[in-house]
Write a protein that holds these residues in place. Structure first.
Motif, short mmCIF file in Angstrom:
data_model
loop_
_atom_site.label_atom_id
_atom_site.label_comp_id
_atom_site.label_asym_id
_atom_site.label_seq_id
_atom_site.Cartn_x
_atom_site.Cartn_y
_atom_site.Cartn_z
N SER A 375 0.81 -1.23 0.00
CA SER A 375 0.00 0.00 0.00
C SER A 375 0.84 1.27 0.00
O SER A 375 0.43 2.30 0.55
N LEU A 376 2.01 1.23 -0.62
CA LEU A 376 2.93 2.37 -0.55
C LEU A 376 2.38 3.63 -1.19
O LEU A 376 2.78 4.74 -0.83
N THR A 377 1.48 3.48 -2.16
CA THR A 377 0.95 4.66 -2.84
C THR A 377 -0.32 5.19 -2.19
O THR A 377 -0.88 6.20 -2.64
N LEU A 378 -0.78 4.53 -1.13
CA LEU A 378 -2.03 4.92 -0.48
C LEU A 378 -1.75 5.60 0.85
O LEU A 378 -0.78 5.27 1.54
N ALA A 379 -2.62 6.53 1.24
CA ALA A 379 -2.52 7.14 2.57
C ALA A 379 -2.83 6.07 3.61
O ALA A 379 -3.66 5.20 3.38
N PRO A 380 -2.18 6.10 4.77
CA PRO A 380 -1.20 7.10 5.23
C PRO A 380 0.25 6.77 4.88
O PRO A 380 1.16 7.42 5.36
N PHE A 381 0.45 5.76 4.03
CA PHE A 381 1.82 5.32 3.72
C PHE A 381 2.51 6.24 2.72
O PHE A 381 3.72 6.40 2.75
N GLY A 382 1.75 6.80 1.83
CA GLY A 382 2.35 7.68 0.84
C GLY A 382 1.30 8.46 0.09
O GLY A 382 0.09 8.27 0.26
N ASN A 383 1.77 9.33 -0.76
CA ASN A 383 0.88 10.15 -1.58
C ASN A 383 1.46 10.18 -2.99
O ASN A 383 2.31 11.00 -3.30
N GLY A 384 1.03 9.22 -3.81
CA GLY A 384 1.58 9.13 -5.15
C GLY A 384 3.00 8.60 -5.11
O GLY A 384 3.27 7.51 -4.64
N ALA A 385 3.94 9.43 -5.59
CA ALA A 385 5.35 8.99 -5.68
C ALA A 385 6.12 9.22 -4.39
O ALA A 385 7.25 8.76 -4.26
N LEU A 386 5.53 9.92 -3.41
CA LEU A 386 6.24 10.25 -2.18
C LEU A 386 5.75 9.41 -1.01
O LEU A 386 4.55 9.18 -0.86
N LEU A 387 6.70 8.93 -0.21
CA LEU A 387 6.36 8.16 0.97
C LEU A 387 6.19 9.07 2.18
O LEU A 387 6.90 10.07 2.32
N ASP A 388 5.26 8.73 3.04
CA ASP A 388 5.03 9.46 4.29
C ASP A 388 5.55 8.57 5.42
O ASP A 388 4.84 7.70 5.93
N ARG A 389 6.80 8.77 5.80
CA ARG A 389 7.43 7.89 6.77
C ARG A 389 6.73 7.94 8.12
O ARG A 389 6.56 6.91 8.78
N ARG A 390 6.30 9.11 8.53
CA ARG A 390 5.62 9.23 9.82
C ARG A 390 4.29 8.49 9.79
O ARG A 390 3.96 7.73 10.71
N GLY A 391 3.51 8.71 8.72
CA GLY A 391 2.22 8.04 8.60
C GLY A 391 2.39 6.52 8.52
O GLY A 391 1.62 5.76 9.11
N GLU A 392 3.41 6.08 7.78
CA GLU A 392 3.71 4.66 7.67
C GLU A 392 4.03 4.06 9.04
O GLU A 392 3.48 3.02 9.43
N THR A 393 4.91 4.72 9.77
CA THR A 393 5.33 4.22 11.08
C THR A 393 4.16 4.14 12.05
O THR A 393 3.99 3.14 12.76
N ASP A 394 3.32 5.19 12.07
CA ASP A 394 2.18 5.20 12.98
C ASP A 394 1.20 4.07 12.66
O ASP A 394 0.71 3.39 13.57
N ARG A 395 0.91 3.88 11.37
CA ARG A 395 -0.06 2.85 10.98
C ARG A 395 0.47 1.45 11.27
O ARG A 395 -0.26 0.60 11.81
N VAL A 396 1.73 1.20 10.96
CA VAL A 396 2.30 -0.13 11.21
C VAL A 396 2.38 -0.41 12.71
O VAL A 396 2.12 -1.53 13.16
N ARG A 397 2.70 0.60 13.49
CA ARG A 397 2.77 0.42 14.93
C ARG A 397 1.40 0.05 15.49
O ARG A 397 1.28 -0.82 16.36
N ARG A 398 0.34 0.68 14.99
CA ARG A 398 -1.01 0.36 15.46
C ARG A 398 -1.40 -1.07 15.08
O ARG A 398 -2.00 -1.79 15.88
N LEU A 399 -1.06 -1.48 13.86
CA LEU A 399 -1.35 -2.85 13.44
C LEU A 399 -0.58 -3.86 14.28
O LEU A 399 -1.11 -4.92 14.64
N ALA A 400 0.66 -3.53 14.60
CA ALA A 400 1.48 -4.43 15.44
C ALA A 400 0.85 -4.57 16.82
O ALA A 400 0.83 -5.67 17.41
N GLU A 401 0.29 -3.48 17.35
CA GLU A 401 -0.38 -3.55 18.64
C GLU A 401 -1.66 -4.38 18.56
O GLU A 401 -1.95 -5.19 19.44
N GLN A 402 -2.43 -4.20 17.48
CA GLN A 402 -3.68 -4.93 17.33
C GLN A 402 -3.45 -6.43 17.24
O GLN A 402 -4.24 -7.23 17.76
#
Length: 518
Positions: A375-402
């Protein structure tokens, strides 16, 4: 409830007041890795002619222990005794020289080589200093026939299914005379027929005085073949108990320190509109022949059958991993026949493969990268060609907790986690984008009871939230207890469709084999 292996004190000991002297004994064995005490002063005894089950959660120390017994690791402290004498196992070759042979959960095959070449790798037959291919072939053929495995010695391993590769690994252990046989989740990729054949072989070697160390997370297997069980938790010895009389609930409590009300959760099925429709599908390879099935929102549809029956291949064909020769696949009413994985992901279909190491995960990359990859091209992981490292980290951390990833270190390489936690990473990938249809192919292969419960609850929650679930499993109780409908495959064809109370062990197994012509 804790029994020391020297005293044993279990019911089996009262029935046999003069047990055989230990074939293999570990006394106060520890193993340290940098920053980790993987095994902490563990005692263990294996008697001739017994199946001694090692039981524990992923990360309990089972793999470390059998790796030391097989000669692949050296203990940090403690003593090994073999046939009553102290011994230092310096290598795998040394252990095999004593008749200690292991079948590990992770395969050690060379894909480009044939079955017979893999069977005798490092122990080839030679004649006048040259490889004796005729002798190699004859010996391999004899072993495979003895074991009853449907393999051809000259087939290349890379063309075999995972179940067939498992058979090759098992066959390797029988190439020389045995004294100790170690089996680590040997039935993880096998179905009932192959499993029954393996258990017959175990009974044969038991009768010859071979001691068997058996690792499994399937409680039913423990009852079928186990004599004693040693439970490990967090690298420490917990108890040695009788395999036939100890209740399953007590085993789970010893293993986890927790009490589970039930292994399989109750699922509230609310079938809605049809999400996936497969009509008379035939793959180019012939692995699936004119198969038809459907999956609706809010239901779990099980696929059962023997290894090679086509149950996995039909899901892979729907996802675009197998070439389709004929037939139709429709997703939410739209024709998607022959579309590749990328398009199927975009349309809301997610396939979770059975082999997490080779197909599901990048083992040397961190959890964060693995989870976000679809899902690199989808929010919160990225926006088109650019990655959102903060959004990626937050989302993965929440999934790891779940999913209760342990330890919850998302920058750690996946290969550093236990098998159960690797499977959680694989499941987390499916929750990074909108998905309506999930295909779980052997979702609990090689994971402990606690992780199994978490995975079953994960699947239940998806179903009750309105997703359509395709559950492909060689572990029949999963299909029986989690499905509201089930299809049974035989030689690529749908042999039967069962629903509700029709989904019983007797009825499912009755369709595993060819029916008499009407």
């Amino acid at each position: 409830m804790t029994h020391h292996p020297e005293s044993d004190g279990g019911p089996s000991d009262r029935a046999a007041p003069l047990p055989a002297a230990p074939l293999l004994e570990l006394r106060g064995v520890s193993r340290r890795f940098p920053g980790v005490l993987a095994l902490d002063k563990v005692d263990f005894q294996l008697r001739p002619g017994e199946v001694h089950v090692l039981f524990g959660e992923n990360g309990a120390g089972k793999s470390t222990m059998i790796s030391m017994i097989a000669g692949a690791l050296r203990p940090s402290e403690g003593e090994f005794r073999f046939r009553g004498e102290p011994v230092e196992l310096n290598s795998v070759h040394h252990a095999r020289g004593l008749g200690i042979s292991a079948v590990f959960q992770e395969f050690s095959l060379v894909p480009q080589m044939t079955v017979e070449e893999n069977l005798f790798l490092g122990a080839e037959s030679t004649r006048l200093g040259l490889l004796d291919r005729r002798a190699l072939h004859d010996r391999a053929d004899a072993i495979l026939k003895r074991l009853g495995f449907p393999l051809r010695p000259r087939d290349r391993v890379l063309h075999l299914t995972r179940a067939e590769q498992q058979m090759v690994e098992i066959a390797k252990a029988f190439r020389s005379e045995l004294s100790v046989l170690i089996l680590d989740e040997p039935t993880a990729s096998l179905t009932e027929r192959e499993t029954a054949q393996l258990f017959k072989l175990i009974e044969q070697v038991k009768a010859q005085g071979v001691g068997v160390i058996y690792i499994t997370h399937r409680l039913s297997e423990i009852r079928r073949i186990g004599d004693r069980i040693t439970v490990l938790r967090d690298g420490r010895y917990v108890a040695t108990v009788d395999a036939q009389t100890t209740p399953e609930g007590e085993l789970v409590r010893l293993m986890t320190g927790r009490v589970y009300d039930e292994l399989f959760p109750k699922v509230r099925f609310k079938p809605g509109r049809e999400l996936l429709s497969v009509e008379r599908l035939t793959t180019a390879s012939g692995s699936v022949v004119e198969a038809s099935l459907s999956v609706c929102a809010g239901e779990i549809v099980g696929l059962a059958g023997l290894v090679g029956s086509g149950k996995s291949e039909v899901a892979r064909a729907c996802f675009g991993l197998e070439k389709i020769a004929e037939g139709h696949v429709r997703l939410k009413g739209e024709e998607v026949t022959g579309q590749g994985p990328k398009r199927m992901l975009k349309r809301g279909f997610f396939y979770v493969p059975p082999d997490r190491r080779d197909e599901g995960l990048m083992m040397m990359r961190p959890v964060r990268e693995n989870v976000s990859l679809p899902s690199l091209t989808l929010a919160p992981f990225g926006n088109g060609a650019l990655l959102d490292r903060r959004g990626e980290t937050d989302r993965v951390r929440r999934l790891a907790e779940q999913l209760n990833l342990q330890p919850p270190r998302i920058e750690r390489a996946v290969e550093a986690f236990s098998g159960g936690n690797q499977q959680k990473v694989l499941l987390a990938k499916s929750r990074t984008r909108p998905v309506q249809v999930f295909a779980f192919d052997e979702p609990t292969v090689g994971v402990d009871v606690g992780t199994r419960v978490a995975i079953y609850e994960f699947i239940r929650d998806l179903c009750e939230a309105g997703a359509g679930i395709l559950l492909i499993s060689s572990d029949l109780p999963e299909v029986l207890n989690l499905s509201n409908r089930a299809y049974v495959f035989y030689r690529g064809r749908v042999q039967a469709e069962l629903a509700g109370d029709e989904i019983t062990e007797e009825k499912v197994l009755s369709h595993f084999f060819e029916r008499d012509a009407a």
